[in-house]
Design an enzyme around this catalytic site. Structure first.
Site, PDB file in Angstrom:
ATOM      1  N   LYS A 131       0.404  -0.955  -0.073  1.00 21.53           N
ATOM      2  CA  LYS A 131      -0.152  -0.285   0.199  1.00 21.53           C
ATOM      3  C   LYS A 131       1.091   1.637   0.055  1.00 21.53           C
ATOM      4  O   LYS A 131       1.467   1.560   0.981  1.00 21.53           O
ATOM      5  CB  LYS A 131      -0.842   0.532   1.590  1.00 21.53           C
ATOM      6  CG  LYS A 131      -2.042   0.686   1.147  1.00 21.53           C
ATOM      7  CD  LYS A 131      -3.240   0.560   2.630  1.00 21.53           C
ATOM      8  CE  LYS A 131      -4.110   2.269   2.253  1.00 21.53           C
ATOM      9  NZ  LYS A 131      -5.361   1.776   3.318  1.00 21.53           N
ATOM     10  N   GLU A 155     -20.300  -5.137  10.250  1.00 19.34           N
ATOM     11  CA  GLU A 155     -21.200  -3.733  10.889  1.00 19.34           C
ATOM     12  C   GLU A 155     -22.130  -4.690  12.048  1.00 19.34           C
ATOM     13  O   GLU A 155     -22.173  -4.981  13.135  1.00 19.34           O
ATOM     14  CB  GLU A 155     -21.587  -3.548  10.306  1.00 19.34           C
ATOM     15  CG  GLU A 155     -20.272  -1.985   9.982  1.00 19.34           C
ATOM     16  CD  GLU A 155     -20.445  -2.191   8.613  1.00 19.34           C
ATOM     17  OE1 GLU A 155     -19.333  -1.292   8.223  1.00 19.34           O
ATOM     18  OE2 GLU A 155     -20.356  -3.407   7.974  1.00 19.34           O
ATOM     19  N   ARG A 203     -25.813  -1.863   7.124  1.00 13.32           N
ATOM     20  CA  ARG A 203     -25.609  -3.235   7.351  1.00 13.32           C
ATOM     21  C   ARG A 203     -25.717  -3.988   7.984  1.00 13.32           C
ATOM     22  O   ARG A 203     -25.866  -4.638   7.732  1.00 13.32           O
ATOM     23  CB  ARG A 203     -24.193  -3.018   6.766  1.00 13.32           C
ATOM     24  CG  ARG A 203     -23.286  -1.846   5.030  1.00 13.32           C
ATOM     25  CD  ARG A 203     -21.984  -2.228   5.177  1.00 13.32           C
ATOM     26  NE  ARG A 203     -21.952  -3.573   4.032  1.00 13.32           N
ATOM     27  CZ  ARG A 203     -20.688  -3.653   4.078  1.00 13.32           C
ATOM     28  NH1 ARG A 203     -19.237  -3.121   4.533  1.00 13.32           N
ATOM     29  NH2 ARG A 203     -20.566  -4.691   3.041  1.00 13.32           N
TER      30      ARG A 203
END
Length: 694
Positions: free
Chosen positions: A299, A396, A424
């Protein structure tokens, strides 16, 4: 940099108008193109801001995919879109990259309305594999029933990060694809990060596989070693058949979990080696079964502060701020003058600090995040009291079930989740929290229009989707001081779940309380009382002349209170007498206060930064209607459509959620029009507004 200089610096990229242009490039040219894409992203995003680190890690992958596949016939699905900027650059949008996340510019994530190469539009993680299974099975069904034109089906590739793999819906799709034998390819882009460092057992497993060269080659090594055993043992092993061989190899080999679910596993592949990626992807997409290609990427690849800065550097450079990079390096910081005015604290910061203080006060309190520690302010609790902090990953549903379990044991859990992401876990709110009346605090950050991330991230629906549920309390602060008081209120409440919503960005600039207090549930507050009727005088807002002065009550909820105060200032000095009220609670509504306001005013105006259908304004109308009152109510909120991306001030102006625009609509309504044609068009069109009642 001029356009001519850019063409010279990025010679290959300047020749790419679409994926088909990659087909004629050599392996060396494809590697060069990937680096040019990376440099273009560093130069552009470093100037205008946007998602950064993950995109730098997928340049070679995007080049490899588009050089092999025939998009859009072949479907390339990018989970979330944080990693899809190279894909956008290679699909005809590189000259518009400088508009990304800007009002009227490219969308921050993939969008099916923006390009035929964006197969799915999503800003929430973990969904790409589910899309891929549906798309591929749809292709197979269409061909089976004669709906397709008879050509070969397209290939389907889903790119998902290891962070996205912590979400439960990804596992559900993997299970279905393995059961059906759906021939799709999943590229597991493993960089050890989502926004924050990944958590959980799966993340540790990926780390072991990714960081151990011995495991990379364990499959072929174990099998080769067994075959070569002396004294006829090797040949005997060969005769025992594939099942025993696989069982013995699996003891050492990576990818066992995938293969037990009937997926083929390939990896770990160097995600920055275009040739290796092309070889792996060519083999995977040719297979007639589900295949996962596990790649390792960095990354922030190519940008030293992110690439060499460890986890801290990768997290810091997940997104770049405007003008944060110059000449490929971090731009020098501009010293802040001592005389410069200190801006108000961010709501997220206020919440995080307030939660730490509450944890110090009550040892039962804990904080829960779904992979958004810094985004929700819980990084402060993580640092101060790590034993009271829990990160469940991008899950979630599990965050809320975990909170439910804690509540059953007498703990006071605070689940800090963005408004848009709380959607969600809706079933868990309905079935586990509200039905069982469990004491869980839902802290809804990013409520309202959040800005550059656009419609996937706007917190527009939480008032409506929560208000319909039994046994829940809803509240919203007008400023940062009230946020601290409401957190205390929520933690002292003991009769079911309670939710507080607050916006992104700076607070109102009020002083924070030294000591917080609990509010009485379901009570509003009058902030400004309408003066006695006075002779009409010219107002600051141009409006039709009135026969007599009228009284209007502006009832704000959350950020709507500030807009109510702004609208009152616009109307001040005219022939409309204004009362301003902070409702504080959307459920339960302060029925007594609403009845009083209805009796004493000619018009009630509800103001909320949420959709009108089922929202706070509807709650006021329902409450008064059930009590037998029939007042005129003008409801102001967000329109019945998805709002685009852009700076919040621009979006508020677009939808009419400003003090000036609200004052204009009040003036029209008081003059007798129910949103009549005036003031830049129909009120119902330019903003979420509606009049109910006589």
């Amino acid at each position: 940099m001029t356009e001519k200089q850019a063409r010279g610096k990025h010679e290959l990229l300047a020749r790419i108008d679409g994926p088909e242009d990659l087909k004629a490039l050599s392996e060396e040219e494809l590697a060069q193109l990937a680096q040019e894409v990376r440099e273009h992203i560093i130069d552009t995003v470093g100037e205008i801001g946007g998602h950064f680190g993950a995109n730098l890690g997928t340049c070679e992958l995007a080049v490899a995919l588009h050089s092999l596949l025939e998009s859009p016939k072949d479907k390339i699905l990018w989970d979330v879109g944080h990693q899809a900027y190279p894909h956008k650059v290679l699909t005809g949008r590189h000259q518009r990259l400088g508009t990304i996340r800007q009002y009227g510019g490219l969308t921050p994530f993939c969008s099916i309305d923006e390009s035929e190469h964006d197969i799915m539009g999503a800003g929430h993680a973990s969904t790409s594999i589910g899309y891929a299974v549906g798309i591929k099975e749809g292709m197979r069904h269409a061909r089976a029933v004669g709906l397709s034109d008879g050509e070969d089906e397209g290939k389907v590739v889903a790119v998902i990060g290891d962070g996205g793999m912590t979400g439960g819906v990804a596992f559900e799709a993997i299970g279905q694809a393995g059961g059906l034998g759906t021939p799709i390819t999943v590229v597991l882009n493993d960089n050890g990060m989502s926004i924050a460092p990944n958590v959980g057992a799966l993340s540790r497993y990926f780390n072991r596989v990714r960081l151990s060269p011995k495991l990379w080659h364990a499959r072929s090594g174990v099998e080769g070693g067994l075959k070569s055993l002396p004294g006829g043992i090797g040949s005997a092993f060969e005769r025992l058949g594939p099942h025993l061989k696989e069982s013995i190899k699996a003891f050492w080999a990576p990818g066992l979990w995938w293969e037990e679910l009937d997926w083929a596993y390939m990896g770990v592949i160097d995600g920055h080696d275009v040739k290796a990626l092309r070889e792996a992807l060519r083999e995977a997409t040719a297979a007639e079964r589900p295949v996962v290609v596990h790649i390792a990427t960095v990354k922030g690849k190519g940008f030293a502060p992110a690439e060499d800065g460890g986890l801290e550097g990768m997290e810091k450079w997940h997104a770049a701020k405007p003008k944060s990079i110059a000449n490929g390096a971090p731009a020098p910081s501009i010293p802040v003058l001592k005389s410069a005015k200190v801006p108000p604290p961010q709501y997220t910061q206020v919440f995080g600090e307030a939660l730490v203080r509450e944890c110090e006060r009550d040892e039962r309190i804990v904080g829960i995040t779904a992979a958004m520690n810094s985004g929700t302010g819980l990084s402060l609790l993580q640092k101060a009291m790590p034993e009271r902090y829990f990160d469940v990953g991008i899950a979630e549903q599990q965050a809320l079930l975990f909170a439910a379990g804690l509540a059953l044991e007498g703990i006071k859990p605070v689940a800090a989740i963005y408004s848009t992401f709380l959607q969600r876990g809706y079933d868990q709110i309905v079935h586990d929290l509200c039905l069982q009346r469990l004491n869980v605090v839902l802290a809804l950050d990013r409520a309202g229009l959040v800005g550059d991330d656009g419609p996937t991230h706007h917190g527009a629906f939480d008032i409506a989707y929560l208000r319909c549920l039994p046994n829940i309390v809803l509240m919203a602060p007008r400023d940062e001081a009230m946020l601290a008081h409401m957190l205390r209120t929520a933690l002292e409440y003991d009769d079911g779940p309670i939710a507080l919503r607050y916006p992104r960005g700076e607070g109102a600039g009020v002083a924070l309380p030294k000591r917080t207090r609990a509010l009485e549930i379901g009570t509003g507050e009058i902030l400004r009382e309408a003066p006695a009727r006075t002779p009409a005088r010219p107002a600051r807002v141009v409006k039709p002349a009135l026969a007599a002065a009228k009284r209007v009550a502006l009832i704000g909820y959350g950020s709507g209170v500030g807009k109510a105060l702004e609208a009152a200032a616009e109307l001040e000095g005219g022939d409309i007498a204004v009362t301003v009220v902070d409702a504080r609670f959307a459920k339960p509504i302060d029925a007594g206060l609403m009845a009083q306001l209805a009796a004493e005013h000619d018009l009630l105006v509800t103001i909320e930064e949420g959709v009108l259908a089922g929202g706070f304004g509807s709650a006021v109308w329902e409450t008064l209607n059930e009590a037998g009152a029939a007042p005129r109510i003008l409801r102001v909120g967000l329109p019945d459509r998805y709002v685009t991306h852009g700076k919040p001030a621009l979006l508020h102006e677009e939808v009419g959620f400003t003090g000036r625009r609200i004052a204009e609509r009040v003036a029209v309504a008081i003059a007798g029009g129910k949103g009549a044609e005036a003031f830049r068009g129909s009120a119902a069109e330019v903003a979420g507004s509606a009049i109910v009642g006589a």
